[in-house]
Design a protein around this motif. Structure first.
Motif, PDB file in Angstrom:
ATOM      1  N   MET A   1       0.847  -1.163   0.000  1.00 19.78           N
ATOM      2  CA  MET A   1       0.000   0.000   0.000  1.00 19.78           C
ATOM      3  C   MET A   1       0.894   1.228   0.000  1.00 19.78           C
ATOM      4  N   GLY A   2       0.548   2.221  -0.803  1.00 20.45           N
ATOM      5  CA  GLY A   2       1.309   3.457  -0.850  1.00 20.45           C
ATOM      6  C   GLY A   2       0.433   4.635  -0.491  1.00 20.45           C
ATOM      7  N   ASP A   3       0.977   5.526   0.288  1.00 22.29           N
ATOM      8  CA  ASP A   3       0.258   6.742   0.652  1.00 22.29           C
ATOM      9  C   ASP A   3       0.886   7.922  -0.061  1.00 22.29           C
ATOM     10  N   ILE A   4       0.041   8.807  -0.546  1.00 24.81           N
ATOM     11  CA  ILE A   4       0.487   9.994  -1.257  1.00 24.81           C
ATOM     12  C   ILE A   4       0.139  11.204  -0.411  1.00 24.81           C
ATOM     13  N   GLY A   5       1.104  12.073  -0.242  1.00 22.27           N
ATOM     14  CA  GLY A   5       0.869  13.335   0.446  1.00 22.27           C
ATOM     15  C   GLY A   5       1.419  14.462  -0.399  1.00 22.27           C
ATOM     16  N   VAL A   6       0.630  15.478  -0.617  1.00 20.04           N
ATOM     17  CA  VAL A   6       1.026  16.622  -1.424  1.00 20.04           C
ATOM     18  C   VAL A   6       0.779  17.883  -0.606  1.00 20.04           C
ATOM     19  N   VAL A   7       1.769  18.754  -0.572  1.00 28.53           N
ATOM     20  CA  VAL A   7       1.629  20.048   0.092  1.00 28.53           C
ATOM     21  C   VAL A   7       2.003  21.116  -0.925  1.00 28.53           C
ATOM     22  N   ILE A   8       1.176  22.124  -1.036  1.00 31.48           N
ATOM     23  CA  ILE A   8       1.474  23.237  -1.931  1.00 31.48           C
ATOM     24  C   ILE A   8       1.796  24.444  -1.066  1.00 31.48           C
ATOM     25  N   ARG A   9       2.956  25.038  -1.351  1.00 26.62           N
ATOM     26  CA  ARG A   9       3.408  26.209  -0.612  1.00 26.62           C
ATOM     27  C   ARG A   9       3.578  27.383  -1.575  1.00 26.62           C
ATOM     28  N   ASN A  10       3.439  28.582  -1.037  1.00 33.80           N
ATOM     29  CA  ASN A  10       3.702  29.759  -1.856  1.00 33.80           C
ATOM     30  C   ASN A  10       5.192  30.091  -1.799  1.00 33.80           C
ATOM     31  N   GLU A  11       5.584  31.189  -2.440  1.00 31.12           N
ATOM     32  CA  GLU A  11       7.003  31.525  -2.517  1.00 31.12           C
ATOM     33  C   GLU A  11       7.625  31.838  -1.154  1.00 31.12           C
ATOM     34  N   GLU A  12       6.803  32.141  -0.135  1.00 31.39           N
ATOM     35  CA  GLU A  12       7.334  32.371   1.216  1.00 31.39           C
ATOM     36  C   GLU A  12       7.394  31.075   2.034  1.00 31.39           C
ATOM     37  N   GLY A  13       6.868  29.981   1.482  1.00 37.86           N
ATOM     38  CA  GLY A  13       6.888  28.702   2.176  1.00 37.86           C
ATOM     39  C   GLY A  13       5.639  28.399   2.985  1.00 37.86           C
ATOM     40  N   ALA A  14       4.659  29.281   2.943  1.00 37.39           N
ATOM     41  CA  ALA A  14       3.409  29.057   3.673  1.00 37.39           C
ATOM     42  C   ALA A  14       2.560  28.016   2.938  1.00 37.39           C
ATOM     43  N   VAL A  15       1.946  27.110   3.689  1.00 40.19           N
ATOM     44  CA  VAL A  15       1.082  26.080   3.104  1.00 40.19           C
ATOM     45  C   VAL A  15      -0.212  26.732   2.628  1.00 40.19           C
ATOM     46  N   ILE A  16      -0.538  26.512   1.358  1.00 43.28           N
ATOM     47  CA  ILE A  16      -1.771  27.065   0.791  1.00 43.28           C
ATOM     48  C   ILE A  16      -2.695  25.974   0.230  1.00 43.28           C
ATOM     49  N   GLY A  17      -2.244  24.731   0.286  1.00 42.65           N
ATOM     50  CA  GLY A  17      -3.070  23.623  -0.177  1.00 42.65           C
ATOM     51  C   GLY A  17      -2.445  22.295   0.203  1.00 42.65           C
ATOM     52  N   ALA A  18      -3.271  21.264   0.356  1.00 46.57           N
ATOM     53  CA  ALA A  18      -2.758  19.940   0.704  1.00 46.57           C
ATOM     54  C   ALA A  18      -3.713  18.873   0.188  1.00 46.57           C
ATOM     55  N   TYR A  19      -3.159  17.677   0.019  1.00 42.18           N
ATOM     56  CA  TYR A  19      -3.933  16.550  -0.527  1.00 42.18           C
ATOM     57  C   TYR A  19      -3.297  15.275  -0.015  1.00 42.18           C
ATOM     58  N   ALA A  20      -4.115  14.292   0.346  1.00 41.25           N
ATOM     59  CA  ALA A  20      -3.594  12.985   0.761  1.00 41.25           C
ATOM     60  C   ALA A  20      -4.507  11.904   0.209  1.00 41.25           C
ATOM     61  N   LYS A  21      -3.895  10.778  -0.154  1.00 41.46           N
ATOM     62  CA  LYS A  21      -4.668   9.661  -0.694  1.00 41.46           C
ATOM     63  C   LYS A  21      -3.902   8.370  -0.486  1.00 41.46           C
ATOM     64  N   ARG A  22      -4.614   7.309  -0.233  1.00 47.04           N
ATOM     65  CA  ARG A  22      -4.033   5.983  -0.104  1.00 47.04           C
ATOM     66  C   ARG A  22      -4.229   5.248  -1.422  1.00 47.04           C
ATOM     67  N   LYS A  23      -3.120   4.761  -1.987  1.00 46.93           N
ATOM     68  CA  LYS A  23      -3.170   3.993  -3.232  1.00 46.93           C
ATOM     69  C   LYS A  23      -3.008   2.520  -2.865  1.00 46.93           C
ATOM     70  N   ASN A  51       2.837  27.369 -13.014  1.00 46.32           N
ATOM     71  CA  ASN A  51       4.294  27.383 -12.941  1.00 46.32           C
ATOM     72  C   ASN A  51       4.666  26.836 -11.571  1.00 46.32           C
ATOM     73  N   VAL A  52       4.890  25.514 -11.498  1.00 42.24           N
ATOM     74  CA  VAL A  52       5.111  24.864 -10.203  1.00 42.24           C
ATOM     75  C   VAL A  52       6.470  24.177 -10.149  1.00 42.24           C
ATOM     76  N   GLU A  53       6.939  23.980  -8.942  1.00 48.29           N
ATOM     77  CA  GLU A  53       8.177  23.247  -8.680  1.00 48.29           C
ATOM     78  C   GLU A  53       7.803  22.033  -7.844  1.00 48.29           C
ATOM     79  N   ILE A  54       8.216  20.854  -8.297  1.00 50.56           N
ATOM     80  CA  ILE A  54       7.862  19.620  -7.605  1.00 50.56           C
ATOM     81  C   ILE A  54       9.088  19.104  -6.861  1.00 50.56           C
ATOM     82  N   GLU A  55       8.879  18.727  -5.609  1.00 49.75           N
ATOM     83  CA  GLU A  55       9.925  18.091  -4.807  1.00 49.75           C
ATOM     84  C   GLU A  55       9.418  16.722  -4.380  1.00 49.75           C
ATOM     85  N   GLY A  56      10.326  15.797  -4.170  1.00 46.72           N
ATOM     86  CA  GLY A  56       9.931  14.472  -3.722  1.00 46.72           C
ATOM     87  C   GLY A  56      11.103  13.701  -3.167  1.00 46.72           C
TER      88      GLY A  56
END
Length: 86
Positions: A1-23, A51-56
């Motif tokens: 089982m894999g869990d996905i977590g996504v956090v979206i931050r603005n240019e100052e690093g503040a969290v402005i969105g999030a998403y989680a799902k179990r695959k 225009n996004v930057e992805i980290e993982g």
């Protein structure tokens, strides 16, 4: 089982969105990371960001996303989908 977590931050690093799902049924970390990349791009687009930057944590998936050649690996279709959404 894999869990996905996504956090979206603005240019100052503040969290402005999030998403989680179990695959369920996905055990390979690189496949889970590819799904996470797609999920992060979709969430960012739904929030109006194109225009996004992805980290993982899975270096292999990140390198595949950065590559310019067609990916013929088992996650190639996921990588293609993520690239098409960029």
């Amino acid at each position: 089982m894999g869990d996905i977590g996504v956090v979206i931050r603005n240019e100052e690093g503040a969290v402005i969105g999030a998403y989680a799902k179990r695959k369920l049924g996905i055990m390979c970390p690189i496949i889970v990371e590819a799904y996470a990349a797609i999920s992060s791009i979709i969430l960012a687009q739904q929030m109006g960001f194109y225009n996004v930057e992805i980290e993982g944590d899975a270096l292999g998936a990140i390198k595949k996303l950065q590559g310019v050649e067609k990916d013929m690996s088992p996650i190639g279709t996921l990588i293609d989908e993520a690239k098409a959404r960029k």
